[in-house]
Scaffold this motif. Structure first.
Motif, PDB file in Angstrom:
ATOM      1  N   THR A 130      -4.580  -0.757  -4.420  1.00 35.41           N
ATOM      2  CA  THR A 130      -4.331   0.634  -4.038  1.00 35.41           C
ATOM      3  C   THR A 130      -4.186   1.527  -5.260  1.00 35.41           C
TER       4      THR A 130
ATOM      5  N   VAL B 212       0.840  -1.206   0.000  1.00 37.80           N
ATOM      6  CA  VAL B 212       0.000   0.000   0.000  1.00 37.80           C
ATOM      7  C   VAL B 212       0.874   1.254   0.000  1.00 37.80           C
TER       8      VAL B 212
ATOM      9  N   ALA C  55      -2.036  -5.974  -2.928  1.00 43.17           N
ATOM     10  CA  ALA C  55      -2.214  -4.712  -2.205  1.00 43.17           C
ATOM     11  C   ALA C  55      -1.834  -3.530  -3.091  1.00 43.17           C
ATOM     12  N   TRP C  56      -0.748  -3.645  -3.835  1.00 42.88           N
ATOM     13  CA  TRP C  56      -0.308  -2.581  -4.740  1.00 42.88           C
ATOM     14  C   TRP C  56      -1.351  -2.344  -5.826  1.00 42.88           C
TER      15      TRP C  56
END
Length: 174
Positions: A120, A68, A116-117
């Motif tokens: 986000t 994140v 997560a990347w």
């Protein structure tokens, strides 16, 4: 002369009948079975699954948070200083995914921060305020950051799966 069932000569007598009603066995057919006799056949499988311990769960949570943070920082940096910022942002993504793979030793070390990347980045991409402010511009750098980050995640996850675990280097099949 040959016998009707055994395939031998007339002088051989009942040798064909003694070995299974005149039928040839597979072992004597002269072909190869694909494996050498005496060599154990070991199925090729992936690396053994790592046990899920409290330390490993903590590491995955840290990788999730790092994913994140790298996504947020990369979003801001890649647009600030165009060529250098983009290289810096992609370098952070490469370091995160490769480091996660090395730290955990599994492909989940790439998949957790990669997910997560990705979430986000796409949440930041889709977040447009009524005033017209947004974090991603429509320039080439934004697209290179998005597609480059996805490509790095796929490359790191694939490379992690291709590594043989505990196998000696050598010739295949011999």
């Amino acid at each position: 002369m040959s016998t009707a069932k055994g395939g031998g000569t007339a002088g051989e007598g009942n040798d064909g009948a003694a070995s299974g009603n005149g039928k040839r066995s597979r072992a004597g057919s002269g072909g190869t079975s694909g494996a050498r006799s005496g060599a154990p056949v070991v199925p090729v499988t992936g690396p053994p699954a790592a046990p899920l311990t409290a330390g490993r769960i903590g590491l995955y949570v840290l990788l999730l948070l790092a994913g994140v943070l790298v996504a947020g920082a990369g979003t801001l940096v890649q647009a600030a200083w165009f060529p250098g910022g983009l290289v810096l942002a992609l370098g952070g993504v490469i370091g995160l995914f490769y480091g996660g793979a090395k730290a955990t030793g599994t492909s989940a070390g790439v998949l957790v921060p990669g997910a997560a990347w990705l979430v986000t980045v796409f949440l930041l991409l889709g977040n447009v305020r009524p005033e017209g402010d947004f974090l991603f511009g429509a320039g080439l750098g934004s697209y290179v950051f998005l597609l480059g980050g996805i490509a790095v995640a796929v490359i790191c996850a694939t490379a992690m799966q291709l590594r043989p675990a505990g196998l000696r280097p050598g010739r295949v099949g011999g």
